[in-house]
Enzyme design. Structure first.
Site, PDB file in Angstrom:
ATOM      1  N   LYS A  41      57.241  86.323  -3.546  1.00 58.38           N
ATOM      2  CA  LYS A  41      56.499  85.304  -2.447  1.00 58.38           C
ATOM      3  C   LYS A  41      55.157  84.922  -3.139  1.00 58.38           C
ATOM      4  CE  LYS A  41      57.022  87.759   1.933  1.00 58.38           C
ATOM      5  NZ  LYS A  41      56.288  88.631   2.846  1.00 58.38           N
ATOM      6  N   ARG A  91      53.698  92.754  16.711  1.00 59.33           N
ATOM      7  CA  ARG A  91      53.238  91.641  17.776  1.00 59.33           C
ATOM      8  C   ARG A  91      54.612  91.111  18.597  1.00 59.33           C
ATOM      9  NH1 ARG A  91      51.348  88.185  12.524  1.00 59.33           N
ATOM     10  NH2 ARG A  91      53.311  89.642  11.946  1.00 59.33           N
ATOM     11  N   SER A 128      48.365  85.756   9.208  1.00 59.11           N
ATOM     12  CA  SER A 128      47.921  85.025   8.061  1.00 59.11           C
ATOM     13  C   SER A 128      48.419  83.969   7.697  1.00 59.11           C
ATOM     14  CB  SER A 128      48.065  85.950   6.719  1.00 59.11           C
ATOM     15  OG  SER A 128      47.612  87.244   6.823  1.00 59.11           O
TER      16      SER A 128
HETATM   17  P1  ADP Z   1      53.337  92.000   5.488  1.00 62.33           P
HETATM   18  O1  ADP Z   1      53.294  90.910   4.145  1.00 62.33           O
HETATM   19  O2  ADP Z   1      53.657  93.453   4.926  1.00 62.33           O
HETATM   20  O3  ADP Z   1      53.950  91.509   6.666  1.00 62.33           O
HETATM   21  P2  ADP Z   1      50.631  91.339   6.631  1.00 62.33           P
HETATM   22  O4  ADP Z   1      49.751  91.371   5.797  1.00 62.33           O
HETATM   23  O5  ADP Z   1      51.399  89.947   7.219  1.00 62.33           O
HETATM   24  O6  ADP Z   1      51.967  92.334   5.777  1.00 62.33           O
HETATM   25  O7  ADP Z   1      50.656  92.422   7.924  1.00 62.33           O
HETATM   26  C1  ADP Z   1      50.167  93.658   7.594  1.00 62.33           C
HETATM   27  C2  ADP Z   1      50.471  94.602   8.905  1.00 62.33           C
HETATM   28  O8  ADP Z   1      49.828  94.147   9.911  1.00 62.33           O
HETATM   29  C3  ADP Z   1      51.694  94.649   9.487  1.00 62.33           C
HETATM   30  O9  ADP Z   1      52.153  96.042   9.888  1.00 62.33           O
HETATM   31  C4  ADP Z   1      51.803  93.600  10.420  1.00 62.33           C
HETATM   32  O10 ADP Z   1      52.914  93.631  11.286  1.00 62.33           O
HETATM   33  C5  ADP Z   1      50.468  93.853  10.868  1.00 62.33           C
HETATM   34  N1  ADP Z   1      50.015  92.738  11.678  1.00 62.33           N
HETATM   35  C6  ADP Z   1      49.819  91.425  11.320  1.00 62.33           C
HETATM   36  N2  ADP Z   1      49.202  90.670  11.953  1.00 62.33           N
HETATM   37  C7  ADP Z   1      48.914  91.179  13.126  1.00 62.33           C
HETATM   38  C8  ADP Z   1      48.360  91.055  14.514  1.00 62.33           C
HETATM   39  N3  ADP Z   1      47.852  89.815  15.063  1.00 62.33           N
HETATM   40  N4  ADP Z   1      48.231  92.217  15.145  1.00 62.33           N
HETATM   41  C9  ADP Z   1      48.464  93.503  14.877  1.00 62.33           C
HETATM   42  N5  ADP Z   1      49.338  93.697  13.590  1.00 62.33           N
HETATM   43  C10 ADP Z   1      49.333  92.777  12.872  1.00 62.33           C
END
Ligand code: ADP
Length: 161
Positions: A41, A91, A128
């Site tokens: 990525k 989510r 993100s």
């Molecule tokens: P990855 O790249 O491992 O998916 P992220 O940085 O996107 O990691 O997310 C890290 C964690 O936070 C994951 O468990 C993801 O599901 C959770 N997460 C991301 N966005 C949210 C949100 N808006 N509310 C709750 N949990 C979230």
């Protein structure tokens, strides 16, 4: 002493992540926030920047440590750090469908359990990716990210998309 890992790429950290990490802190004695990098990525922020933003936001909290996950399996990271569980935020049903096979595989690899926490309705729309897109088009994301992230998101970044 119950220890869990909250893994993620945190590119960047946002308030949905923070809410899950805070709830994980209520469930476990120690939380390791593991900042991951997938070589396949591309990221808006370097690993060092993602670690720095996470440290600036969370390191004052008791019971939390922040580490780079490094190369290799999350299950092995958990084993090396003596963690009983992985905490993941969910989510949508799409998140759940994606997460369950990984959770099962991790349990088969080292016995580590995964605990799923349902995203709070106030943060369920946050990702993100969406925040980067909104910020790049001039939208105000100040209500959705911690201050250290907002500062970097709005700073001019020559050479970056
Ligand atoms: P990855 O790249 O491992 O998916 P992220 O940085 O996107 O990691 O997310 C890290 C964690 O936070 C994951 O468990 C993801 O599901 C959770 N997460 C991301 N966005 C949210 C949100 N808006 N509310 C709750 N949990 C979230």
């Amino acid at each position: 002493m119950r220890r869990a890992v909250c893994p993620g790429s945190f590119d960047p950290l946002h308030n949905g992540h923070l809410e899950i990490i805070a709830r994980a802190c209520n469930l476990f004695d120690e939380i390791i926030v593991a900042v991951s990098t997938n070589p396949a990525k591309s990221y808006r922020f370097t690993l060092e920047e993602r670690l720095q933003m996470t440290r600036e936001t969370l390191s004052a909290l008791r019971g939390i440590t922040i580490e780079a996950m490094g190369e290799g399996l999350l299950a092995e990271f958990c084993r090396r750090h003596g963690a009983d569980a992985i905490v993941r935020g969910v989510r949508t049903s799409a998140d759940f469908t994606f997460e369950v096979p990984m959770a099962t595989m991790n349990r088969h690899l080292t016995g580590v359990e995964t605990v799923f926490l349902a995203a709070d309705a106030a943060y369920v729309h946050l990702s993100s990716t969406l925040l980067k897109e909104v910020a790049s088009l001039g939208g105000d994301i100040s209500g959705f990210v911690p201050r250290s992230v907002y500062r970097r998101m709005t700073a001019p970044s020559p050479g970056r998309a």
